[in-house]
Design an enzyme around this catalytic site. Structure first.
Site, mmCIF file in Angstrom:
data_model
loop_
_atom_site.group_PDB
_atom_site.id
_atom_site.type_symbol
_atom_site.label_atom_id
_atom_site.label_comp_id
_atom_site.label_asym_id
_atom_site.label_seq_id
_atom_site.Cartn_x
_atom_site.Cartn_y
_atom_site.Cartn_z
ATOM 1 N N TYR A 1 75.776 -96.465 -76.052
ATOM 2 C CA TYR A 1 75.504 -95.900 -77.388
ATOM 3 C C TYR A 1 74.587 -96.834 -78.189
ATOM 4 O O TYR A 1 73.778 -96.395 -78.988
ATOM 5 C CB TYR A 1 76.807 -95.593 -78.130
ATOM 6 N N LYS B 1 74.667 -95.370 -86.750
ATOM 7 C CA LYS B 1 75.814 -94.618 -87.293
ATOM 8 C C LYS B 1 76.637 -95.486 -88.248
ATOM 9 O O LYS B 1 77.204 -94.976 -89.226
ATOM 10 C CB LYS B 1 76.693 -94.067 -86.169
HETATM 11 C C1 IMJ Z 1 74.636 -90.839 -76.780
HETATM 12 C C2 IMJ Z 1 74.215 -91.975 -76.106
HETATM 13 C C3 IMJ Z 1 75.086 -92.767 -75.388
HETATM 14 C C4 IMJ Z 1 76.437 -92.438 -75.325
HETATM 15 C C5 IMJ Z 1 76.863 -91.294 -75.982
HETATM 16 C C6 IMJ Z 1 75.965 -90.490 -76.725
HETATM 17 N N1 IMJ Z 1 78.094 -90.700 -76.085
HETATM 18 C C7 IMJ Z 1 78.029 -89.594 -76.846
HETATM 19 C C8 IMJ Z 1 76.707 -89.408 -77.265
HETATM 20 C C9 IMJ Z 1 79.294 -91.228 -75.436
HETATM 21 C C10 IMJ Z 1 79.178 -88.711 -77.182
HETATM 22 C C11 IMJ Z 1 76.160 -88.309 -78.137
HETATM 23 N N2 IMJ Z 1 76.088 -88.784 -79.548
HETATM 24 C C12 IMJ Z 1 77.343 -88.990 -80.235
HETATM 25 C C13 IMJ Z 1 74.895 -89.037 -80.217
HETATM 26 O O1 IMJ Z 1 74.938 -89.450 -81.354
HETATM 27 C C14 IMJ Z 1 73.602 -88.843 -79.558
HETATM 28 C C15 IMJ Z 1 72.455 -89.302 -80.111
HETATM 29 C C16 IMJ Z 1 71.161 -89.303 -79.459
HETATM 30 C C17 IMJ Z 1 70.903 -88.711 -78.232
HETATM 31 C C18 IMJ Z 1 69.633 -88.771 -77.675
HETATM 32 C C19 IMJ Z 1 69.312 -88.202 -76.320
HETATM 33 C C20 IMJ Z 1 67.852 -87.912 -76.125
HETATM 34 C C21 IMJ Z 1 66.929 -88.895 -76.806
HETATM 35 N N3 IMJ Z 1 67.351 -89.558 -77.892
HETATM 36 C C22 IMJ Z 1 68.622 -89.453 -78.396
HETATM 37 N N4 IMJ Z 1 68.898 -90.013 -79.578
HETATM 38 C C23 IMJ Z 1 70.124 -89.948 -80.107
HETATM 39 O O2 IMJ Z 1 65.770 -89.040 -76.374
#
Ligand code: IMJ
Length: 254
Positions: A154, A161
């Site tokens: 993450y 966040k």
């Molecule tokens: C995202 C990344 C790593 C672990 C993650 C996540 N887990 C979860 C998420 C465990 C649940 C999804 N999440 C909570 C997010 O906030 C995702 C944010 C996000 C995702 C992407 C994917 C594609 C990209 N950029 C991104 N930026 C933020 O190019």
């Protein structure tokens, strides 16, 4: 019908798996008039198709990394609606490589980009929204446990966040006198487009099923129901909070 006659802006709808879509369904059930924003012209058509099932839904473009876009959006909303009662901010982005690499390797640009799009955008949207939220109301954003605890990959999103959750408290303090409340919903892991590429997602979903008090994962609709509550008068005494919709996972020690 806790949002009957309320004008609700939803930012960050991409497809039918989006948490924003769960929130839209919930708000519609509760009688809201729904307004949506989308990021890029290529996505417009597919989003329009989704909105066929929401009579009266209106769609505007807005790139939250551009101050001019945000200013123009809220000027248009003022002209077209006069008043907005709720805003959902369901937007985040980090560079893919920063979600695969070790956090220690995050570049200055990658760090700034994630915080700009995922956290600062709430500040910029709130600043513009206050002039249209003349009857008070609720601004809601989405966050994740990775803001507080280390979750695999993450990384810089966790930092963004954390900034977002803290921004919620300072915004709540600033906008409270105008009866505008600002809250975050911390959703459990859901297989949205934003989570699909995550390497350990299945392991994380499994951990919720075994450890969380409710022994199951959550879906976008039940996250959306809490978003609806936070935009409605039912939550009129709640501001500056992070509310978990995660089957209780966050309260467990082991
Ligand atoms: C995202 C990344 C790593 C672990 C993650 C996540 N887990 C979860 C998420 C465990 C649940 C999804 N999440 C909570 C997010 O906030 C995702 C944010 C996000 C995702 C992407 C994917 C594609 C990209 N950029 C991104 N930026 C933020 O190019």
């Amino acid at each position: 019908m806790i949002l009957k006659g309320k004008n609700i802006l939803i930012m960050g709808l991409r497809n039918k798996w989006s948490i924003a879509w769960g929130a839209a369904q919930s708000a519609q059930e509760q009688g809201a008039n729904l307004i949506f924003t989308y990021l890029s012209e290529e996505k417009r058509e597919s989003i329009e198709k989704l909105l066929d099932s929401i009579p009266g839904a209106i769609l505007y473009s807005c790139d939250v990394s551009k101050d001019d876009d945000i200013t123009r959006l809220f000027e248009t909303l003022k002209k077209d609606y006069g008043v907005i009662h709720g805003v959902l901010h369901s937007i985040a982005h980090a560079n893919t490589k920063d979600l695969h690499n070790d956090f220690v390797n995050t570049s200055r640009d990658g760090f700034a980009h994630a915080n700009n799009v995922s956290a600062y955008s709430l500040v910029a949207v709130s600043k513009a929204a206050q002039d249209v939220m003349t009857e008070g109301g609720g601004i809601v954003t989405l966050t994740y446990l990775g803001a507080e605890k280390v979750m695999p990959n993450y990384n810089v999103m966790g930092v963004a966040k954390a900034a977002l959750e803290c921004s919620v408290r300072y915004l709540a303090s600033d906008l409270g006198p105008k009866n505008i409340r600002v809250n975050a919903v911390s959703a459990g892991p859901i297989k949205t487009l934003s989570a699909r590429g995550v390497k350990d997602l299945d392991r994380i979903l499994e951990a919720v099923e075994t450890k969380a008090p409710l022994r199951r994962n959550v879906d976008a609709k039940e996250v959306g129901d809490v978003v609806t509550f936070l935009m409605s008068d039912m939550s009129r005494g709640v501001t500056g909070e992070v509310i978990y919709v995660d089957s209780g996972y966050n309260v467990m020690g082991i």
